[in-house]
Structure formats: C-alpha cells, structure tokens
Design a protein around this motif. Structure first.
Motif, PDB file in Angstrom:
ATOM      1  N   ARG A 142       0.915   0.925   5.595  1.00 18.73           N
ATOM      2  CA  ARG A 142      -0.386   1.434   5.174  1.00 18.73           C
ATOM      3  C   ARG A 142      -0.188   2.847   4.642  1.00 18.73           C
ATOM      4  NH1 ARG A 142      -4.818  -0.571   9.725  1.00 18.73           N
ATOM      5  NH2 ARG A 142      -4.630  -2.805   9.275  1.00 18.73           N
ATOM      6  N   HIS A 160      -5.000   1.045   1.164  1.00 19.94           N
ATOM      7  CA  HIS A 160      -3.906   0.501   0.360  1.00 19.94           C
ATOM      8  C   HIS A 160      -2.575   0.557   1.100  1.00 19.94           C
ATOM      9  CE1 HIS A 160      -5.552  -0.475  -3.559  1.00 19.94           C
ATOM     10  NE2 HIS A 160      -6.279   0.629  -3.533  1.00 19.94           N
ATOM     11  N   ARG A 161      -1.705  -0.366   0.732  1.00 20.69           N
ATOM     12  CA  ARG A 161      -0.301  -0.322   1.133  1.00 20.69           C
ATOM     13  C   ARG A 161       0.490   0.404   0.043  1.00 20.69           C
ATOM     14  NH1 ARG A 161       2.151  -4.456   0.392  1.00 20.69           N
ATOM     15  NH2 ARG A 161       0.608  -5.521  -0.905  1.00 20.69           N
ATOM     16  N   ASN A 164       1.117  -1.534  -3.202  1.00 20.73           N
ATOM     17  CA  ASN A 164       0.041  -1.607  -4.193  1.00 20.73           C
ATOM     18  C   ASN A 164       0.224  -0.556  -5.281  1.00 20.73           C
ATOM     19  OD1 ASN A 164      -2.297  -2.113  -1.480  1.00 20.73           O
ATOM     20  ND2 ASN A 164      -1.215  -3.653  -2.660  1.00 20.73           N
ATOM     21  N   HIS A 165       0.527   0.672  -4.876  1.00 15.89           N
ATOM     22  CA  HIS A 165       0.659   1.767  -5.843  1.00 15.89           C
ATOM     23  C   HIS A 165       1.922   1.627  -6.692  1.00 15.89           C
ATOM     24  CE1 HIS A 165      -2.747   3.768  -4.071  1.00 15.89           C
ATOM     25  NE2 HIS A 165      -2.188   3.734  -2.881  1.00 15.89           N
ATOM     26  N   SER A 168       1.168  -0.993  -9.210  1.00 17.37           N
ATOM     27  CA  SER A 168       0.239  -0.443 -10.198  1.00 17.37           C
ATOM     28  C   SER A 168       0.977   0.412 -11.224  1.00 17.37           C
ATOM     29  CB  SER A 168      -0.835   0.389  -9.491  1.00 17.37           C
ATOM     30  OG  SER A 168      -1.723   0.968 -10.425  1.00 17.37           O
ATOM     31  N   GLU A 285     -10.212  -0.641  -5.556  1.00 18.49           N
ATOM     32  CA  GLU A 285      -9.697  -1.794  -4.795  1.00 18.49           C
ATOM     33  C   GLU A 285      -8.440  -2.408  -5.420  1.00 18.49           C
ATOM     34  OE1 GLU A 285     -14.071  -1.390  -3.840  1.00 18.49           O
ATOM     35  OE2 GLU A 285     -12.816  -1.232  -5.634  1.00 18.49           O
ATOM     36  N   ALA A 287      -6.037  -0.348  -6.963  1.00 17.70           N
ATOM     37  CA  ALA A 287      -5.084   0.757  -7.128  1.00 17.70           C
ATOM     38  C   ALA A 287      -5.052   1.298  -8.548  1.00 17.70           C
ATOM     39  CB  ALA A 287      -3.675   0.328  -6.684  1.00 17.70           C
ATOM     40  N   THR A 323      -1.570  -5.479  -6.741  1.00 13.97           N
ATOM     41  CA  THR A 323      -2.189  -4.176  -6.497  1.00 13.97           C
ATOM     42  C   THR A 323      -3.434  -4.272  -5.618  1.00 13.97           C
ATOM     43  OG1 THR A 323      -3.609  -4.253  -8.455  1.00 13.97           O
ATOM     44  CG2 THR A 323      -1.369  -3.419  -8.768  1.00 13.97           C
ATOM     45  N   PHE A 325      -6.049  -4.279  -2.736  1.00 10.41           N
ATOM     46  CA  PHE A 325      -6.105  -3.496  -1.504  1.00 10.41           C
ATOM     47  C   PHE A 325      -6.057  -4.379  -0.262  1.00 10.41           C
ATOM     48  CE2 PHE A 325     -10.848  -3.351  -0.233  1.00 10.41           C
ATOM     49  CZ  PHE A 325     -11.129  -4.572  -0.839  1.00 10.41           C
ATOM     50  N   SER A 326      -5.808  -3.731   0.886  1.00 11.82           N
ATOM     51  CA  SER A 326      -5.759  -4.454   2.153  1.00 11.82           C
ATOM     52  C   SER A 326      -7.149  -4.757   2.685  1.00 11.82           C
ATOM     53  CB  SER A 326      -4.983  -3.630   3.195  1.00 11.82           C
ATOM     54  OG  SER A 326      -3.649  -3.436   2.795  1.00 11.82           O
TER      55      SER A 326
END
Length: 467
Positions: A142, A160-161, A164-165, A168, A285, A287, A323, A325-326
């Motif tokens: 996380r 976000h994890r 994800n970024h 992205s 949501e 990223a 990407t 979100f959690s």
C-alpha cells in the motif's frame, strides 16, 4: 519486487540531475541519500509497514522527499491540501486512522494542534552515505491515499498500491516519451493524482523533476529552465499565452492538458505556435491517465493507454486494469467500489467514436431535466469555452417555478467587457434553444484550479435571489 527508481539511477548515473527546486539542485546520488536518511528517521520513530502518515503537501521539496521515504519504509503516504482548515485535516486523519501527521516546511496551512489531533512529528532533511545494497520495493505494498475533490459530498480516500503508479507511468510513456534529458515541471499539487503521478514518470526514466517554487512567472521559468514536459489545466495555459508564451523560446516538447473542457481556440492557438498538445481523461481511482490523445473534436480524449480497459454501459464509462485502485479507505475498512465483474463505474458519461477514441460528455450526476428536456451542463460548457472571448465557463442548474430547473452560466472573460447577448447567440447556433442559459454571471474569485459545482450552484441561487 521492483528496484527503487531513484536508487537505481543513483548507482547507474549518480551525478545526473534528478531534481531542481529554486536554487537547490540534487543529483540522483544526493537525492537517494536524503531519502535514505528520511526513511531511517521514520523507522526510528516506530513506523511500521502499513502505517499511515498524513502530511499537508502541495509540492515543496520536503514533501516530495517524504513521499518517497515512505515508499522505502512501507508507510502509506497521505497528502492533503494545506489549505484545508485544521478541523478538516484532523477529521480526515481520524477517518484514515493516521495517528501522526508531518508538517513539512511551508506546508502546515491552517492546522493547529489540539488534544484530538494526530501527533505531529518533526523530521530532519539530511543525508546519509549510500549503501552497497540495492533498494527493492514491493509493488503490492500500500503506497498512498489521494482524497477525491468531494464535489458530491465528503472527500473519499483513494488507496493505491505502488504497482498502480508504476503501471500508470509506463503506460503514459508509450504516448508521451520521457528520457534522461527530460525535465517535467511539478505544476500540479501532490495531493492531486495528476501531481503525484509526475515523479513516477520522471524517476522511472532517469529524468529530472522541476519543482514549481513560484520564484518567477511560469512564462519566464519556461524560457530559463530545462522544462521539456508540462501538465496544465486549460486556464493555466490561457494565462501562459496571455503572458506572451512562445514554445520556440523554450525546451518544451510535450504538453498535457486535462481537468476541464478543452477550448478549441486554445488548441488552435498553441498548435499554431508549433506545439501540439495532448489531452487526457483520468481519475484518482485509476492513478491518473486512462486515455490520452490529440484534441481533434470536443470531448475527444484519445484511446485507452496500455494496462487500462474501458467500456461503456448505459452511457456510463467503466474502467479497470493494472492502475485500478485498491478501494476507498475509511475507518479501517476498505471498500473496493467495484461491480460484480470487477469494473469501476466512473459516473462519467461517454462513448467511443468511429476512430475508437473515447469521447467524454460529462458527469451523469450533473445532468438535469428542464421542461422535460435532458440537459448535460458540460455540453453547454464546451460550446461556451469554444468562444474566442471565454477563458472558462461553468453551468449549474437553478430551480425554476415553470420548468423545474434552468441552466445558469458563470463566465470568465478574457477581456473586462462581457458580451452576454453575443454569447447567447453563440450557444444557440450549435445547441437547442432550451440549452441557452437563462442568466450570465461573473466568474467568482476562487482558490485552486477546480471549481466546485455545489458551491457555484449556491452562489447562483444567492445572486439571482438578490436581483
């Protein structure tokens, strides 16, 4: 696992410039050492992986260092707008169960320490010697929260994890290349997903982040500094052009526009100067970027980037992908907010054109009925900003005794004098008569770059009631 991009480049190109902040210039080696020192301090203060640290963070050097130090410790970085009053900051901290808050230099805002507030901590921004050991990051950890704008209620905390970024940034680079010679201006705040995403794009490529310290007007900085990439909302670009901006006098090669309706005259103007912009559709949501492309027509935002899936169900844009979100974090619980098929329903209205590009028509929540006719305010706004005299526009619904609701428009003119009658004719040339606003109101002074429809609707009712 993923090598920390900053640590990787500190080994591969240690003397390459990683960051500019006013008179401060940091190489990748120095940046890596400062982040390592901050990470050690966080560990010494008892932070454990998964703990949440809140910080008012707009875009100062200390805030960016803290965000990346949190990555190394596994701490969830929770930036928020420094302009939020202290009571709101503390309420958001309680919702996130963030027991501590870090006030970095110049970003405390209006917060005051009270008995119910999270415990404030102080960190020093020193350096420590680099280690021979490479720094690895868990892509499943996380990473951060981003608060939504809260235009329809209380802001939600998007969790976000790290992966994800990274996904992205890699998807963005397929259309907007970034390399070691790139310099991307951090022109958007870290508490917005568009700002938080920029360092990931840059550091993965070994380029440089240039902080917006406000030391000079943007037009001057573009001519003086090695800024090659720039993310702006349309009003920022209008102001830049009014200040005499000419891309030929800069190193700028990539311009990304988003966050509002894109005016056709604005695109034509900047393109005539030799710089073709990209437009983007994105959301917290996902990223940041979901689709990106050339602004060929109103609402066109390009095709989905790699790692993103987009579909249209009952006129609603739904998304998923690498990407995504959690979930929304609140009081220790995590709401995935996904439907049974694993898609996130955005509440944005849109469709795909014949070229396979996404066309965004506005928010489903914003639509209203006037005398039995459906009105999407964003359709009116797009027509309004395509007028050469309009810098920005926002349309809201106000109660009407006969028609139920009617549209009213706030207009920000380029010139001091308004042309309301001409603007009404302009709208009627392209849209049905029932979509012509009943009233034209002056654009109010406001903080930030994203107006609140709820606030503007309240202003409209107050101003109309007083006339």
């Amino acid at each position: 696992m993923q090598p920390c991009p900053i640590n990787y480049w500190a080994t591969e190109t240690p003397q390459h410039i990683a960051l500019h902040s006013g008179s401060v210039t940091l190489t990748y080696r120095t940046l890596d050492r400062r982040i390592a020192a901050l990470a050690r301090q966080l560990a010494q203060k008892g932070f454990q992986p998964g703990d949440k640290l809140m910080a008012p963070a707009k875009g100062a050097l200390a805030s960016l260092l803290l965000a990346w130090a949190c990555l190394r410790v596994g701490v969830v970085f929770c930036p928020l707008n420094p302009a939020f009053p202290g009571t709101q900051q503390h309420a958001l901290a309680q919702r996130l169960q963030a027991s501590r808050i870090c006030y970095t230099e110049g970003e405390q805002g209006d917060a005051q320490v009270t008995s119910s507030a999270p415990v404030p901590i102080t960190l020093g921004f020193s350096e420590e010697l680099s280690s021979e050991q490479a720094v690895q990051l868990d892509t499943d950890q996380r990473c951060n929260t981003i608060f939504t704008s809260g235009s329809s209620g209380v802001p939600k905390a998007v969790l976000h994890r790290l992966g994800n970024h990274l996904a992205s940034a890699r998807g963005s680079a397929t259309l907007i290349p970034v390399d070691q010679q790139s310099g991307w201006l951090l022109s958007l705040p870290l508490f917005h997903i568009g700002g938080y995403a920029i360092p990931f794009r840059v550091f993965l490529a070994g380029g440089r982040v240039i902080l917006d310290d406000g030391s000079a007007p943007l037009a001057a900085r573009l001519e003086q500094q090695p800024i090659t990439h720039l993310s702006l909302v349309p009003t920022q670009l209008w102001r830049l052009l009014q200040a005499g901006f000419d891309p030929a006098r800069t190193q700028l090669r990539e311009l990304l526009l988003g966050g509002a309706a894109i005016p056709a005259p604005l695109v034509e103007h900047i393109t005539s100067l030799g710089l073709t912009p990209n437009v983007s559709y994105g959301l917290s949501e996902m990223a940041s970027q979901v689709c990106t492309g050339t602004p060929t027509a109103p609402g066109v935002v390009g095709k989905p980037l790699p790692g993103r899936d987009v579909r249209i169900i009952d006129n609603e844009i739904q998304v998923r992908g690498d990407t995504l979100f959690s979930g929304y974090l609140s009081n220790g619980a995590l709401d995935s907010a996904l439907n049974d098929e694993g898609w996130f329903a955005t509440r944005d209205k849109g469709y795909f054109n014949s070229a396979g590009e996404l066309v965004v028509e506005g928010r489903l929540d914003n639509g209203f009925i006037s005398g039995g006719e459906n009105i999407q305010p964003e359709s009116i706004e797009q027509r309004l900003v395509d007028h050469p005299g309009v810098a920005q526009a926002l349309v809201v619904a106000v109660p009407h005794p006969e028609w139920g609701e009617r549209p009213v428009a706030f207009i920000d003119w380029h010139a001091q004098s308004s042309e309301d009658q001409a603007l009404a004719r302009w709208v009627r040339e392209a849209l049905p008569g029932f979509m012509v606003p009943d009233a034209w109101l002056a654009w109010p002074s406001m903080k930030g770059l994203k107006p609140s429809r709820t606030h503007f609707a309240k202003l409209a009712q107050e101003q109309l009631a007083a006339t």
